[in-house]
Design an enzyme around this catalytic site. Sequence first.
Site, PDB file in Angstrom:
ATOM      1  N   LYS A 132       8.168  -3.859   6.038  1.00 60.71           N
ATOM      2  CA  LYS A 132       7.370  -4.765   5.214  1.00 60.71           C
ATOM      3  C   LYS A 132       7.831  -4.728   3.758  1.00 60.71           C
ATOM      4  O   LYS A 132       7.946  -5.767   3.100  1.00 60.71           O
ATOM      5  CB  LYS A 132       5.878  -4.394   5.319  1.00 60.71           C
TER       6      LYS A 132
ATOM      7  N   GLN B  16      -2.448  -0.171   6.965  1.00 62.08           N
ATOM      8  CA  GLN B  16      -1.693  -0.013   8.207  1.00 62.08           C
ATOM      9  C   GLN B  16      -2.559   0.657   9.272  1.00 62.08           C
ATOM     10  O   GLN B  16      -3.173   1.702   9.028  1.00 62.08           O
ATOM     11  CB  GLN B  16      -0.417   0.814   7.927  1.00 62.08           C
TER      12      GLN B  16
ATOM     13  N   ASP C 114      -3.700  -9.849   6.846  1.00 65.11           N
ATOM     14  CA  ASP C 114      -3.578  -9.514   8.270  1.00 65.11           C
ATOM     15  C   ASP C 114      -4.363 -10.492   9.145  1.00 65.11           C
ATOM     16  O   ASP C 114      -4.124 -10.563  10.356  1.00 65.11           O
ATOM     17  CB  ASP C 114      -4.158  -8.115   8.527  1.00 65.11           C
TER      18      ASP C 114
END
Length: 285
Positions: free
Chosen positions: A53, A97, A120
């Site tokens: 990322k 995460q 997300d």
Amino acid sequence: MVAEIIYGKDLANGLRSDMKEEVYDLRQSGIVPKLTVVLIGEDPASKSYVKGKQKAADYVGVDSDLIELPSETTEKALLELIEKLNQDDTVNGILVQLPLPKHIDEQKIIEAITPSKDVDGFHPISVGRMLTGKETFLPCTPLGIITMLKSKNISLEGKHAVVIGRSNLVGKPVGQLLLNENATVTYCHSRTKNMDELVKIADILIVAVGKESFIHGDQIKKGAVVIDVGVNRNEHGKLVGDVDFESAKNKASYITPVPGGVGPMTITMLMHNTIQSAKLADARR
Ligand code: GUN
């Protein structure tokens, strides 16, 4: 029949290159997209995802901040950090995460992230908006899959899409996005009794189970489109998907490889969402 391979990696590289130009222009006009990633603990897979990322963000010109915290971090401390990031106008995207250590309530964390920075697409407000077909941040892996299908002009309308796996991250939302594209969607999961019958009639087969060789070529319909979301290590330590690629590619019309398929698309969609978020934040100012 030998399937055409959908190289997500190549598609992702092209999209990232377009994004790089777009971000250059945005920065010229004072809009600096920024993603903050929070990583708790030492899980090697999570570390490797986070690295991917950061690398993508660097390439496209999105500012990225990585906050690494020890696995003993309390839920309260994490909630406080999220609140601080929610308030920080320079941050456009907040990504915590997953998975989180067991003592932290994952859903509570997801719900603490303000929906306007939920790149997300996991917040219940984002999920609800997706469900009702409203504009919102779409979850990255499902959006990456739809983008791959569209890149090959694979028509979804009226097609029978079978999704194996029903996780909140992939299975459930990808089925919903396929439904939004007017596919007929069937979900299979660990309690499904007639999975083989359903797999056999799938025009589009999405496999998101997390088990090596879960699907073999002889199970699928001739000409099916096979999307492999699995990321597994085989006995030689090699990265493999959930689908036995060699047998499936001789039966499918399209198939995605692992690695180099869905994975790079997920990260690319995260960049897309972060850039969108920065543009939306600017429009609100
Ligand atoms: N862990 C595995 N995939 C993801 C993802 O897409 N987002 C977050 N936050 N955690 C993950």
